[in-house]
Design an enzyme around this catalytic site. Structure first.
Site, PDB file in Angstrom:
ATOM      1  N   HIS A 221       0.838  -1.280  -0.073  1.00 51.41           N
ATOM      2  CA  HIS A 221       0.138  -0.107   0.064  1.00 51.41           C
ATOM      3  C   HIS A 221       0.764   1.188  -0.044  1.00 51.41           C
ATOM      4  CE1 HIS A 221       0.323   1.443   4.443  1.00 51.41           C
ATOM      5  NE2 HIS A 221       0.237   0.020   4.329  1.00 51.41           N
TER       6      HIS A 221
ATOM      7  N   ASP B 235       5.816   2.443   7.430  1.00 56.46           N
ATOM      8  CA  ASP B 235       4.422   1.929   6.951  1.00 56.46           C
ATOM      9  C   ASP B 235       3.956   2.966   6.015  1.00 56.46           C
ATOM     10  OD1 ASP B 235       1.365   1.717   8.818  1.00 56.46           O
ATOM     11  OD2 ASP B 235       1.930   0.875   6.992  1.00 56.46           O
TER      12      ASP B 235
ATOM     13  N   GLU C  63      -5.444   1.940   2.118  1.00 62.47           N
ATOM     14  CA  GLU C  63      -5.193   0.879   2.851  1.00 62.47           C
ATOM     15  C   GLU C  63      -5.294   1.224   4.484  1.00 62.47           C
ATOM     16  OE1 GLU C  63      -2.794   0.313   5.368  1.00 62.47           O
ATOM     17  OE2 GLU C  63      -3.046  -1.949   5.687  1.00 62.47           O
ATOM     18  N   GLU C  64      -4.911   2.532   4.826  1.00 62.79           N
ATOM     19  CA  GLU C  64      -4.886   2.941   6.260  1.00 62.79           C
ATOM     20  C   GLU C  64      -6.361   3.118   6.492  1.00 62.79           C
ATOM     21  OE1 GLU C  64      -2.702   2.451   8.167  1.00 62.79           O
ATOM     22  OE2 GLU C  64      -0.921   2.608   7.218  1.00 62.79           O
TER      23      GLU C  64
ATOM     24  N   ASP D 139       3.997  -4.888   3.452  1.00 64.18           N
ATOM     25  CA  ASP D 139       3.438  -3.947   4.047  1.00 64.18           C
ATOM     26  C   ASP D 139       4.597  -3.846   5.522  1.00 64.18           C
ATOM     27  OD1 ASP D 139       0.299  -3.071   5.681  1.00 64.18           O
ATOM     28  OD2 ASP D 139       1.978  -2.046   5.691  1.00 64.18           O
TER      29      ASP D 139
ATOM     30  N   HIS E 207       2.326   4.748  13.129  1.00 69.07           N
ATOM     31  CA  HIS E 207       1.087   5.335  12.980  1.00 69.07           C
ATOM     32  C   HIS E 207       1.278   6.820  13.545  1.00 69.07           C
ATOM     33  CE1 HIS E 207      -1.992   2.403  11.251  1.00 69.07           C
ATOM     34  NE2 HIS E 207      -0.871   2.426  10.402  1.00 69.07           N
TER      35      HIS E 207
HETATM   36  N1  DTR Z   1      -2.100  -2.981   8.891  1.00 69.17           N
HETATM   37  C1  DTR Z   1      -0.796  -2.437   8.471  1.00 69.17           C
HETATM   38  C2  DTR Z   1       0.082  -3.032   9.791  1.00 69.17           C
HETATM   39  C3  DTR Z   1       0.013  -4.163   9.996  1.00 69.17           C
HETATM   40  C4  DTR Z   1      -0.468  -4.719  11.202  1.00 69.17           C
HETATM   41  N2  DTR Z   1      -0.534  -6.112  11.263  1.00 69.17           N
HETATM   42  C5  DTR Z   1      -0.022  -6.475  10.139  1.00 69.17           C
HETATM   43  C6  DTR Z   1       0.312  -7.804   9.395  1.00 69.17           C
HETATM   44  C7  DTR Z   1       0.814  -7.830   8.264  1.00 69.17           C
HETATM   45  C8  DTR Z   1       1.378  -6.779   7.515  1.00 69.17           C
HETATM   46  C9  DTR Z   1       0.785  -5.396   8.019  1.00 69.17           C
HETATM   47  C10 DTR Z   1       0.369  -5.556   9.253  1.00 69.17           C
HETATM   48  C11 DTR Z   1      -0.772  -1.021   8.549  1.00 69.17           C
HETATM   49  O1  DTR Z   1      -1.163  -0.199   9.597  1.00 69.17           O
HETATM   50  O2  DTR Z   1      -0.757  -0.625   7.302  1.00 69.17           O
HETATM   51 ZN    ZN Z   2      -0.717   1.401   9.029  1.00 66.29          ZN
HETATM   52 ZN    ZN Z   3       0.838  -0.513   6.527  1.00 66.05          ZN
END
Ligand code: DTR
Ligand code: ZN
Ligand code: ZN
Length: 506
Positions: free
Chosen positions: A268, A278, A311-312, A340, A439
């Site tokens: 993303h 991130d 994505e976020e 990611d 974040h």
């Molecule tokens: N969702 C992602 C961070 C994240 C949290 N758990 C996982 C597992 C596998 C990949 C990413 C993540 C974010 O905040 O963009």
């Molecule tokens: Zn994130």
């Molecule tokens: Zn992420």
């Protein structure tokens, strides 16, 4: 059969495969041995992907954030500028690139206003909260008594004059939605949740179906003051709801390779703030892989690269992409690889747990275990012991798994804490988050472990290119050379036995 580190499928292996299939290999096929040139594309691409190239993309994304109000969040100019950067680099590398748009529903608060005894108080609408009436409500403040202010059980509300009140509850121990529901059942007209940590309380009720009464969050300091103001008049207005937003993904595919057995790799591109770990790291590692692989590589299977939007905000870019494909178009996708966060400052070396062996999530669709093994083998060959990261649904693999596409990927960790054992084998600091700035605006160029980033970026390159050569271990589709060998062998056994003295018949 796992992918060997050299990425090669030695001719002998292919030949053995033919024999193993009970196929008699005629001289014609044997002569083709030299056509089974040991292929080294995966190692070549992994060698070409290095920190210098990946880091340049990170610097670019950091500058894009700094030139666009400090953020690359979807819906902001910084995201569009990130899209243009990736598109430009891909076109320069010889790809046909598209930026398909998608719509998604975003929950937005347009009015967040709170005053207690005439004094203004900062308040944030919790995601999915219902709205108050236009103009707001005026009601007495009620607070849960000391010792029961968490409001996680009906008993916590005993003895409280909650009817028609705005009820103050402390964060902790249970979901915001439960607190709001219990407050509603106690007769409250609205709820305020006081944070139990520094800063504002940006929270969610989890799902629109869990919404009961208008619910806002206040800071810990404001909450502490309000707990002694029971009975004061509250003037509270929350107006919030869903808006349709439009964003776009970046999609690029090699000009070579089968288009009915596509290897799809994604990351993303949007962020919450500057978002360098991130997910600048995943985006940059994927972009450098695409650049080094080139737009017309010697692959049997087309390789499609995707940079997802929003994505976020709820995995919207990847979800809408998958849902935009009909069954046959989904069938054309052999597998999905997700990247990611691959450079966390206190990095863990995690591989998405395709076989479910971590026991935290179910195995992925058939083939996911093999994808996990491919990454595990690559890192193990390089002396790094990986661990599984469960398919939590928290990233862009979610919709691919939902429609049965085998998936996998890499992750160096977010808010989770590194264990002593992990610090022993990976370095870094035990007891601290894999990414302490996850974040937060401090997720910038200084928030990256560049050793982990280069190792992971090379793994991205190697495994993606290896599946470009063959997805046979994942879905049984053999590489071109094997298919040719089988065809030739079949032809040779198809000729009449009389003129085939070489034919072995017993
Ligand atoms: N969702 C992602 C961070 C994240 C949290 N758990 C996982 C597992 C596998 C990949 C990413 C993540 C974010 O905040 O963009
Ligand atoms: Zn994130
Ligand atoms: Zn992420």
């Amino acid at each position: 059969m796992s992918i060997t580190r050299s990425g090669a499928r030695p001719a002998a292996v292919v030949l053995a495969a033919c024999l193993g299939l009970g196929l008699v290999v005629s001289p014609a096929v044997a002569d083709q041995q030299d056509t089974f040139a040991v292929r080294s594309l995966p190692q070549d691409v992994a060698n070409s992907v290095n920190l210098t190239g990946v880091n340049r993309h990170l610097i670019a994304l950091q500058r894009i954030a700094e030139q666009n109000g400090g953020t690359r969040a979807d819906g902001e100019p910084g995201y569009d500028a990130s899209v243009e950067y990736v598109v430009g680099r891909l076109r320069a590398a010889g790809y046909d690139v598209s930026t398909p748009e998608f719509d998604y529903e975003l929950f937005v608060a347009t009015t967040e206003r709170l005053a207690v005894a005439g004094e203004s108080v900062e308040v944030e609408a919790l995601e999915y909260t219902p709205s108050t009436a236009e103009g707001g409500i005026t009601a007495p403040l009620a607070v849960l008594p000391a010792g029961s202010e968490l409001g996680c059980t009906p008993e916590d509300y005993a003895g409280v004059e909650a009817a028609g009140s705005v009820l103050l509850i402390r964060r902790g121990e249970c979901d915001f939605a439960l607190k709001a529901r219990l407050a509603s059942e106690a007769g409250a007209a609205a709820a305020l949740i006081a944070n139990n940590a520094e800063g504002s309380l940006s929270g969610t009720l989890g799902d629109p179906s869990l919404a009961t009464i208008p619910t806002g969050g206040v800071t810990r300091a404001e909450g502490d003051a309000l707990f002694s103001q029971a009975g004061d008049e509250v003037d509270f207005e929350l107006i919030a709801g869903f808006e349709t937003r439009t964003s776009r993904n970046v999609i690029a595919q090699t000009r070579t390779g089968r288009t009915d057995n596509v290897v799809l790799a994604g990351a993303h591109l949007d962020s919450v703030y500057a978002g360098i770990n991130d997910n600048g790291t995943g985006s940059a590692g994927l972009l450098e892989t695409a650049i080094q692989l080139g737009g017309a590589p010697d692959v049997d299977n087309a390789v499609r690269f995707a940079w997802w939007g929003a994505e976020e905000l709820g995995l919207h870019g990847s979800t809408e992409y998958v849902r935009s494909l009909d069954f046959e178009q989904q069938l054309d996708i052999a597998l999905y690889l997700n990247f990611d966060m691959i450079g966390s400052p206190n990095a863990g070396y995690f591989v998405l747990d395709g076989d479910g062996s971590e026991g935290l999530s179910a195995p992925g669709p058939y083939g996911s275990a093999q994808i996990e093994q491919a990454f595990v083998d690559y890192f193990s060959d390089g002396g790094v012991e990986t661990e599984g990261s469960d398919f939590s649904g928290r990233s862009d693999y979610a919709e691919f798994i939902a429609v049965g596409i085998p998936s996998g990927g890499l992750f160096t960790g977010a808010e989770g804490l590194k264990t002593e054992e992990q610090a022993e084998k990976w370095g870094g600091v035990a007891g601290e988050a894999y990414d302490p700035n996850y974040h937060f605006p401090e997720d910038d160029l200084g928030n990256v472990d560049r050793v982990a980033l280069e190792r992971n970026a090379k793994a991205v390159a190697y495994v993606t290119a290896a599946y470009g050569e063959s997805t046979e271990t994942v879905n049984g589709v053999p590489p071109r050379a094997e298919r040719a060998a089988v065809r030739a062998a079949t032809r040779s056994t198809a000729s009449s036995p009389a003129d085939r003295a070489d034919l072995v018949t017993s």
